[in-house]
Design a protein around this motif. Structure first.
Motif, mmCIF file in Angstrom:
data_model
loop_
_atom_site.group_PDB
_atom_site.id
_atom_site.type_symbol
_atom_site.label_atom_id
_atom_site.label_comp_id
_atom_site.label_asym_id
_atom_site.label_seq_id
_atom_site.Cartn_x
_atom_site.Cartn_y
_atom_site.Cartn_z
ATOM 1 N N SER A 67 -7.298 -9.552 12.625
ATOM 2 C CA SER A 67 -6.185 -8.741 12.507
ATOM 3 C C SER A 67 -6.321 -8.081 10.979
ATOM 4 O O SER A 67 -6.931 -8.816 10.186
ATOM 5 N N VAL A 68 -5.507 -7.010 10.684
ATOM 6 C CA VAL A 68 -5.551 -6.274 9.748
ATOM 7 C C VAL A 68 -4.226 -5.476 9.392
ATOM 8 O O VAL A 68 -3.578 -5.097 10.258
ATOM 9 N N THR A 69 -3.968 -5.439 8.051
ATOM 10 C CA THR A 69 -2.721 -4.896 7.685
ATOM 11 C C THR A 69 -3.041 -3.776 6.911
ATOM 12 O O THR A 69 -3.761 -4.167 5.715
ATOM 13 N N LEU A 70 -2.539 -2.661 7.046
ATOM 14 C CA LEU A 70 -2.735 -1.572 6.192
ATOM 15 C C LEU A 70 -1.562 -1.157 5.262
ATOM 16 O O LEU A 70 -0.423 -1.243 5.737
ATOM 17 N N LEU A 108 -4.684 3.564 -0.730
ATOM 18 C CA LEU A 108 -4.588 2.879 0.532
ATOM 19 C C LEU A 108 -5.206 1.373 0.043
ATOM 20 O O LEU A 108 -6.231 1.336 -0.687
ATOM 21 N N TYR A 109 -4.489 0.342 0.714
ATOM 22 C CA TYR A 109 -5.164 -1.026 0.733
ATOM 23 C C TYR A 109 -4.839 -1.866 1.926
ATOM 24 O O TYR A 109 -4.390 -1.264 2.668
ATOM 25 N N ALA A 110 -5.916 -2.990 1.992
ATOM 26 C CA ALA A 110 -5.486 -3.633 3.144
ATOM 27 C C ALA A 110 -5.802 -5.104 3.117
ATOM 28 O O ALA A 110 -6.431 -5.473 2.011
ATOM 29 N N SER A 111 -5.392 -5.738 3.886
ATOM 30 C CA SER A 111 -5.472 -7.199 4.014
ATOM 31 C C SER A 111 -6.044 -7.558 5.517
ATOM 32 O O SER A 111 -5.414 -7.094 6.234
ATOM 33 N N ALA A 112 -6.829 -8.413 5.542
ATOM 34 C CA ALA A 112 -6.944 -8.854 6.935
ATOM 35 C C ALA A 112 -7.564 -10.670 6.871
ATOM 36 O O ALA A 112 -7.712 -11.088 5.729
ATOM 37 N N ARG A 113 -7.560 -10.846 8.222
ATOM 38 C CA ARG A 113 -7.598 -12.367 8.491
ATOM 39 C C ARG A 113 -8.520 -12.713 9.762
ATOM 40 O O ARG A 113 -8.342 -11.565 10.498
ATOM 41 N N GLU A 163 -8.382 -20.183 6.316
ATOM 42 C CA GLU A 163 -8.560 -19.094 7.363
ATOM 43 C C GLU A 163 -9.545 -18.100 6.561
ATOM 44 O O GLU A 163 -8.999 -17.791 5.526
ATOM 45 N N ASP A 164 -10.362 -17.556 7.299
ATOM 46 C CA ASP A 164 -11.335 -16.369 6.521
ATOM 47 C C ASP A 164 -10.196 -15.423 6.326
ATOM 48 O O ASP A 164 -9.379 -14.954 7.202
ATOM 49 N N GLN A 165 -10.360 -14.762 4.916
ATOM 50 C CA GLN A 165 -9.476 -13.739 4.533
ATOM 51 C C GLN A 165 -10.301 -12.759 3.812
ATOM 52 O O GLN A 165 -11.349 -12.986 2.978
ATOM 53 N N TRP A 166 -9.900 -11.454 4.056
ATOM 54 C CA TRP A 166 -10.545 -10.095 3.340
ATOM 55 C C TRP A 166 -9.488 -9.506 2.743
ATOM 56 O O TRP A 166 -8.193 -9.493 2.888
#
Length: 370
Positions: A67-70, A108-113, A163-166
């Protein structure tokens, strides 16, 4: 004089006729037999994501991310809005996220897991978590954003890996401008789509540390077990708080990671494997501030420390032809193997050899090189 007046009178009907023809053919006339007037086309933004900043140099976003958050900020770096997108959207292969924004410039930025259930659901599972700051309209994009659970600097993994994090590898600009008005009588132009791609970077790593004894057959030594050693990875600088680009903030505190799992083997050469999950490894200007791998023997009481990022960065030699800097390699790799072999007595460690196996390549470093 009469002749000149006559010419002017004759020109008037021609001008009226020309105007009448223009009106009859104009799209502004209400007439069922004429096409509708073309209007200014809509302009919209479409954002997608890419994770090719890895040693495979392949886009693994759809395969690794759940999943990703923008996050959308204005041109001055002030927060405007955010949206979360789960695996159901990602797995379809259509990774584009449409945005409805007024004309202007944006960041724009994002975080994901890895969790496919989204951010809030991932917080309900055991283990240490990266927690996101609640952004309010107008918040700056250079403030602390992610904080890793810890107690006085010790990360409580609860026997689970992180948990894998981006996180965004860089800020992505987005400019939405008004499309030109179509010419009179032209067909209706299609919607204008402004595309932007947010590059992602993984900020979680796993270290698989294997400890073996060169004198394991010594009858005076007890059988190798997890209780023989205290193993930890210790940062010398702040790491618990990161910004939107995965950089530690000035308020971040140092962290200590301990193994979340131990595995022992009783083959011809008994070994102990300790698995440690940690966040991004960074090379500092001052090598004395580098993160350390610390091993303490309960047999001899001796403590040995390794400059972990410098040691692991040597394994980029396994990728000939790649012009990665040491830091770039550390950011691309996320699964490290490190083997420590030593001869130990109750008087201390006499000999140490470190191996870094990767793919079909292995680098051995003698004690004198450490």
């Amino acid at each position: 004089m009469k002749r000149i007046i006559g010419l002017r009178k004759a020109a008037r009907p021609v001008a009226l006729a020309t105007a009448a023809v223009a009106l009859l053919t104009s799209c502004s006339m209400i007439h069922e037999d004429l096409p509708e007037c073309a209007t200014r086309p809509e302009t919209r933004a479409s954002v997608n994501f890419i994770y090719d900043y890895n040693t495979q140099e392949q886009d693994l976003f759809a395969q690794h991310v759940g999943s990703v958050t923008l996050y959308v900020f204005d041109k001055d770096g002030r927060f405007l809005q955010q949206s979360e997108h789960t695996a159901a959207e990602i797995r379809t292969g259509n990774l584009q996220v449409p945005l409805s924004l007024p004309y202007g410039e944006y960041r724009l930025y994002a975080s994901a897991r890895a969790s496919e259930e989204g951010y809030e659901a991932s917080l309900l599972t055991p283990g240490a978590k990266f927690r996101k700051s609640a952004l309010a309209i107008g918040d700056a994009d250079n403030a602390g954003f992610l904080t890793l659970d810890n107690t006085n600097g010790l990360v409580d993994h609860q026997s689970l890996p992180l948990e894998d994090q981006w996180i965004s590898r860089q800020m992505t600009p987005l400019i939405i401008t008004e499309a030109p008005m179509p010419a009179e009588g032209a067909p209706q132009p299609p919607t204008v789509v402004v595309e932007a791609t947010v590059p992602m970077q993984r900020i979680t790593n796993t270290l698989h540390l294997t400890i073996t004894r060169g004198n394991a057959a010594d009858a005076n030594l007890p059988a190798l077990s997890a209780s023989d050693y205290e193993v930890s990875v210790q940062t010398r600088t702040g790491r618990h708080e990161l910004d939107l680009l995965g950089r530690p903030t000035a308020a971040a505190t140092p962290l200590t990671y301990t193994p979340w799992a131990y595995t022992t083997t009783r083959a011809a050469a008994p070994s102990l494997q300790a698995d440690i999950a940690m966040s991004r490894l960074m090379l500092e200007e001052d090598a004395a501030q580098h993160t350390r791998l610390v091993i303490r023997s309960r047999l001899s009481g001796e403590v040995f420390e390794y400059d972990l990022p410098t040691l692991l960065a040597t394994s980029r030699e396994a990728y000939p032809g790649k012009e990665w800097t040491a830091q770039e390699y550390l950011d691309r790799e996320y699964d490290y193997n490190l083997a420590v072999e030593f001869t130990e007595t109750d008087d201390g460690w006499r000999y140490i050899q470190v191996s870094i196996p990767i793919l079909n390549w292995s680098k051995r470093i003698q004690n004198v090189e450490l």
